[in-house]
Design an enzyme around this catalytic site. Sequence first.
Site, PDB file in Angstrom:
ATOM      1  N   SER A 126       0.804  -1.369  -0.175  1.00 46.04           N
ATOM      2  CA  SER A 126      -0.056  -0.041  -0.665  1.00 46.04           C
ATOM      3  C   SER A 126       0.862   1.361  -0.470  1.00 46.04           C
ATOM      4  CB  SER A 126      -1.002  -0.096   1.338  1.00 46.04           C
ATOM      5  OG  SER A 126      -1.522   1.256   1.749  1.00 46.04           O
ATOM      6  N   TYR A 150      -2.503  -1.176  10.888  1.00 52.42           N
ATOM      7  CA  TYR A 150      -2.751  -1.775   9.346  1.00 52.42           C
ATOM      8  C   TYR A 150      -1.336  -1.389   8.729  1.00 52.42           C
ATOM      9  CZ  TYR A 150      -3.626  -1.704   4.878  1.00 52.42           C
ATOM     10  OH  TYR A 150      -3.928  -2.037   3.602  1.00 52.42           O
ATOM     11  N   LYS A 154       2.157  -3.542   6.392  1.00 53.33           N
ATOM     12  CA  LYS A 154       2.106  -3.632   4.891  1.00 53.33           C
ATOM     13  C   LYS A 154       3.930  -3.771   6.003  1.00 53.33           C
ATOM     14  CE  LYS A 154      -1.937  -4.410   3.329  1.00 53.33           C
ATOM     15  NZ  LYS A 154      -2.215  -6.171   2.748  1.00 53.33           N
TER      16      LYS A 154
HETATM   17  P1  NAD Z   1     -11.342  -6.983   1.341  1.00 59.54           P
HETATM   18  O1  NAD Z   1     -11.018  -7.149   2.733  1.00 59.54           O
HETATM   19  O2  NAD Z   1     -12.213  -6.936   0.255  1.00 59.54           O
HETATM   20  O3  NAD Z   1     -10.374  -8.539   0.803  1.00 59.54           O
HETATM   21  C1  NAD Z   1      -9.443  -9.035   1.320  1.00 59.54           C
HETATM   22  C2  NAD Z   1      -9.496 -10.390   1.254  1.00 59.54           C
HETATM   23  O4  NAD Z   1      -8.943 -11.747   2.578  1.00 59.54           O
HETATM   24  C3  NAD Z   1     -11.286 -10.294   1.896  1.00 59.54           C
HETATM   25  O5  NAD Z   1     -12.368 -11.506   1.244  1.00 59.54           O
HETATM   26  C4  NAD Z   1     -11.465 -11.378   3.178  1.00 59.54           C
HETATM   27  O6  NAD Z   1     -12.047 -12.130   3.590  1.00 59.54           O
HETATM   28  C5  NAD Z   1     -10.102 -12.350   3.418  1.00 59.54           C
HETATM   29  N1  NAD Z   1      -9.021 -12.796   4.684  1.00 59.54           N
HETATM   30  C6  NAD Z   1      -8.613 -11.712   5.702  1.00 59.54           C
HETATM   31  N2  NAD Z   1      -8.063 -12.647   6.747  1.00 59.54           N
HETATM   32  C7  NAD Z   1      -7.724 -13.649   6.036  1.00 59.54           C
HETATM   33  C8  NAD Z   1      -7.127 -14.794   6.415  1.00 59.54           C
HETATM   34  N3  NAD Z   1      -6.364 -15.486   7.906  1.00 59.54           N
HETATM   35  N4  NAD Z   1      -7.389 -15.966   5.823  1.00 59.54           N
HETATM   36  C9  NAD Z   1      -8.094 -16.015   4.641  1.00 59.54           C
HETATM   37  N5  NAD Z   1      -9.118 -14.851   4.223  1.00 59.54           N
HETATM   38  C10 NAD Z   1      -8.629 -13.560   4.135  1.00 59.54           C
HETATM   39  O7  NAD Z   1      -9.952  -6.115   0.757  1.00 59.54           O
HETATM   40  P2  NAD Z   1      -9.564  -5.321  -0.698  1.00 59.54           P
HETATM   41  O8  NAD Z   1      -9.569  -3.570  -0.628  1.00 59.54           O
HETATM   42  O9  NAD Z   1      -9.820  -6.678  -1.392  1.00 59.54           O
HETATM   43  O10 NAD Z   1      -8.097  -5.331  -0.171  1.00 59.54           O
HETATM   44  C11 NAD Z   1      -7.022  -6.797  -0.593  1.00 59.54           C
HETATM   45  C12 NAD Z   1      -5.561  -6.350   0.145  1.00 59.54           C
HETATM   46  O11 NAD Z   1      -5.032  -5.292  -0.814  1.00 59.54           O
HETATM   47  C13 NAD Z   1      -5.328  -6.383   1.176  1.00 59.54           C
HETATM   48  O12 NAD Z   1      -4.077  -7.133   1.632  1.00 59.54           O
HETATM   49  C14 NAD Z   1      -5.272  -4.269   1.501  1.00 59.54           C
HETATM   50  O13 NAD Z   1      -4.642  -4.257   2.928  1.00 59.54           O
HETATM   51  C15 NAD Z   1      -4.598  -4.639   0.226  1.00 59.54           C
HETATM   52  N6  NAD Z   1      -4.767  -2.585   0.269  1.00 59.54           N
HETATM   53  C16 NAD Z   1      -6.103  -2.466  -0.229  1.00 59.54           C
HETATM   54  C17 NAD Z   1      -6.501  -1.189  -0.398  1.00 59.54           C
HETATM   55  C18 NAD Z   1      -7.958  -0.427  -0.104  1.00 59.54           C
HETATM   56  O14 NAD Z   1      -7.893   0.469   0.283  1.00 59.54           O
HETATM   57  N7  NAD Z   1      -8.579  -1.122  -0.681  1.00 59.54           N
HETATM   58  C19 NAD Z   1      -4.867  -0.267  -0.569  1.00 59.54           C
HETATM   59  C20 NAD Z   1      -4.149  -1.296  -0.589  1.00 59.54           C
HETATM   60  C21 NAD Z   1      -3.563  -2.166  -0.484  1.00 59.54           C
HETATM   61  C1  WQD Z   2      -9.293   9.227   1.091  1.00 61.89           C
HETATM   62  C2  WQD Z   2      -9.545  10.731   1.122  1.00 61.89           C
HETATM   63  C3  WQD Z   2      -9.648  11.648   3.865  1.00 61.89           C
HETATM   64  C4  WQD Z   2     -13.878   9.292   3.908  1.00 61.89           C
HETATM   65  C5  WQD Z   2      -7.131   4.515   2.940  1.00 61.89           C
HETATM   66  C6  WQD Z   2      -6.159   3.875   3.989  1.00 61.89           C
HETATM   67  C7  WQD Z   2      -5.167   3.665   2.925  1.00 61.89           C
HETATM   68  C8  WQD Z   2      -5.343   2.344   1.890  1.00 61.89           C
HETATM   69  C9  WQD Z   2      -6.674   3.369   1.001  1.00 61.89           C
HETATM   70  C10 WQD Z   2      -5.012   0.432   2.415  1.00 61.89           C
HETATM   71  C11 WQD Z   2      -8.881  11.399   3.170  1.00 61.89           C
HETATM   72  C12 WQD Z   2     -10.793  12.268   2.799  1.00 61.89           C
HETATM   73  C13 WQD Z   2     -12.853  10.004   3.999  1.00 61.89           C
HETATM   74  C14 WQD Z   2     -14.744  10.196   4.603  1.00 61.89           C
HETATM   75  C15 WQD Z   2     -13.541  12.141   3.908  1.00 61.89           C
HETATM   76  N1  WQD Z   2      -5.749   1.410   2.019  1.00 61.89           N
HETATM   77  N2  WQD Z   2     -12.217  11.524   3.367  1.00 61.89           N
HETATM   78  N3  WQD Z   2     -14.327  11.638   4.297  1.00 61.89           N
HETATM   79  O1  WQD Z   2      -7.616   7.404   4.359  1.00 61.89           O
HETATM   80  O2  WQD Z   2      -6.317   7.491   1.617  1.00 61.89           O
HETATM   81  O3  WQD Z   2      -6.449   5.294   2.271  1.00 61.89           O
HETATM   82  O4  WQD Z   2      -7.563   3.116   1.500  1.00 61.89           O
HETATM   83  O5  WQD Z   2      -3.659  -0.171   2.446  1.00 61.89           O
HETATM   84  O6  WQD Z   2      -3.506   2.889   3.663  1.00 61.89           O
HETATM   85  O7  WQD Z   2      -5.136   4.619   4.610  1.00 61.89           O
HETATM   86  O8  WQD Z   2      -8.154   6.497   1.798  1.00 61.89           O
HETATM   87  O9  WQD Z   2     -10.850   6.649   0.831  1.00 61.89           O
HETATM   88  O10 WQD Z   2     -10.344   7.104   3.370  1.00 61.89           O
HETATM   89  O11 WQD Z   2      -9.842   8.992   2.582  1.00 61.89           O
HETATM   90  O12 WQD Z   2     -13.348  13.884   3.468  1.00 61.89           O
HETATM   91  O13 WQD Z   2     -15.499  10.073   5.130  1.00 61.89           O
HETATM   92  O14 WQD Z   2     -11.094  11.227   1.645  1.00 61.89           O
HETATM   93  O15 WQD Z   2      -9.677  12.822   4.626  1.00 61.89           O
HETATM   94  O16 WQD Z   2      -8.467  13.096   2.682  1.00 61.89           O
HETATM   95  P1  WQD Z   2      -7.006   6.724   2.569  1.00 61.89           P
HETATM   96  P2  WQD Z   2     -10.372   7.073   2.269  1.00 61.89           P
END
Ligand code: NAD
Ligand code: WQD
Length: 338
Positions: A126, A150, A154
């Site tokens: 991330s 979190y 990562k």
């Molecule tokens: P998500 O929660 O939709 O998907 C994660 C999946 O992992 C879920 O289906 C959950 O049931 C499964 N899971 C969690 N723990 C588990 C375990 N112990 N065993 C088996 N399955 C398990 O999230 P997503 O948005 O699809 O994210 C996928 C990956 O990408 C995550 O690792 C997340 O940290 C990373 N990521 C997400 C974002 C974002 O904003 N969505 C941003 C950066 C990184």
């Molecule tokens: C986006 C912008 C908020 C909600 C998060 C995780 C990051 C990554 C992606 C996993 C920001 C603003 C938000 C609301 C708002 N995930 N906001 N009102 O915080 O950039 O990233 O998701 O790795 O690690 O931190 O994403 O969508 O929460 O926020 O004003 O109700 O929207 O302040 O500027 P963020 P977000």
Amino acid sequence: MKKTILLTGGAGYIGSHTCVELLNKDYDVIVVDNLSNSSSESLKRVEEITGEKPVFYKINVLKKEDFRNVFKKHAIHAVIHFAGLKAVGESTEIPLKYYHNNITGTLTLLSLMQEYNVKNIVFSSSATVYGEPATLPITEDFPTSTANPYGSTKLFIEEILKDLYKSDNTWNIALLRYFNPVGAHPSGKIGEDPNDIPNNLMPYISQVAIGKLKELSVFGNDYSTHDGTGVRDYIHVTDLAKGHIAALSKLDTAPGLIIYNLGTGQGYSVLELVNAFAKITGKAIPYKIVNRRLGDIAACYANPQKAAKELNWKTQFGLNEIVRDAWNWQTNNPDGYR
Ligand code: NAD
Ligand code: WQD
């Protein structure tokens, strides 16, 4: 022969979209997911879109002996490791759960991969690992830091994978640093399905637009950005999913440990997103300005040149398509997969 890719967390938001792109590219797909934050309905929808069904195991990656059966049964070419908990706020309240699930889960996976000689892995990292960047846009060589449990999971997993590679360079490892994944598959059949009130901006706006939530709270308008609200790099989830295929191909042709930003290179503010959503959907998005959210940074966007050059991957969708597809998903599935 078709290559078999194992997706941990493949029933989730990014995982299900990646299933679609892999099946479209003729890979065999196996999903291991404990459904702690997803529904197996997403995989049925994947089948509706692609005409092919991923093999699914409802398994917690922490349960090594259950998980072992998957490695025994299938000749896996590579693993894409999505499984993890991802709610930043919750991770500060129950850090041990996050460390255990994300880190121990990864260690369990890696030890099985080692045992069964499966040494290709793509890891969902991330942009959070960049902490508060000193300048923008962010390149992959920027210093890393973490601001919450979190983010720490990562960063620690990245370090674990780097150490593993140092110890044995026959591993092939891609660390993909996602910026802000949003939107949904253009078919409207799969998308983001938050369990509760969404923490993230885009699903929150969608639910305001459809009338499930009253108004958006904008977290601060006094940041040093062009309109004072936070700026992020919002990437369409289908573009992001395709980035994984590009990374898998790279690992096949030029193995090693590789790190890429997956972002668009373009930053949008909260208010720009609100306005785009209102314009494209024709729905009013009532909002109020409230205090900053603890831990938020002013602005974050990628320099995506490294991935463009070395992976031959670039985003194809812009903000209009992101909003169009998020709204299509929301209106076709007002209650998500339920
Ligand atoms: P998500 O929660 O939709 O998907 C994660 C999946 O992992 C879920 O289906 C959950 O049931 C499964 N899971 C969690 N723990 C588990 C375990 N112990 N065993 C088996 N399955 C398990 O999230 P997503 O948005 O699809 O994210 C996928 C990956 O990408 C995550 O690792 C997340 O940290 C990373 N990521 C997400 C974002 C974002 O904003 N969505 C941003 C950066 C990184
Ligand atoms: C986006 C912008 C908020 C909600 C998060 C995780 C990051 C990554 C992606 C996993 C920001 C603003 C938000 C609301 C708002 N995930 N906001 N009102 O915080 O950039 O990233 O998701 O790795 O690690 O931190 O994403 O969508 O929460 O926020 O004003 O109700 O929207 O302040 O500027 P963020 P977000």
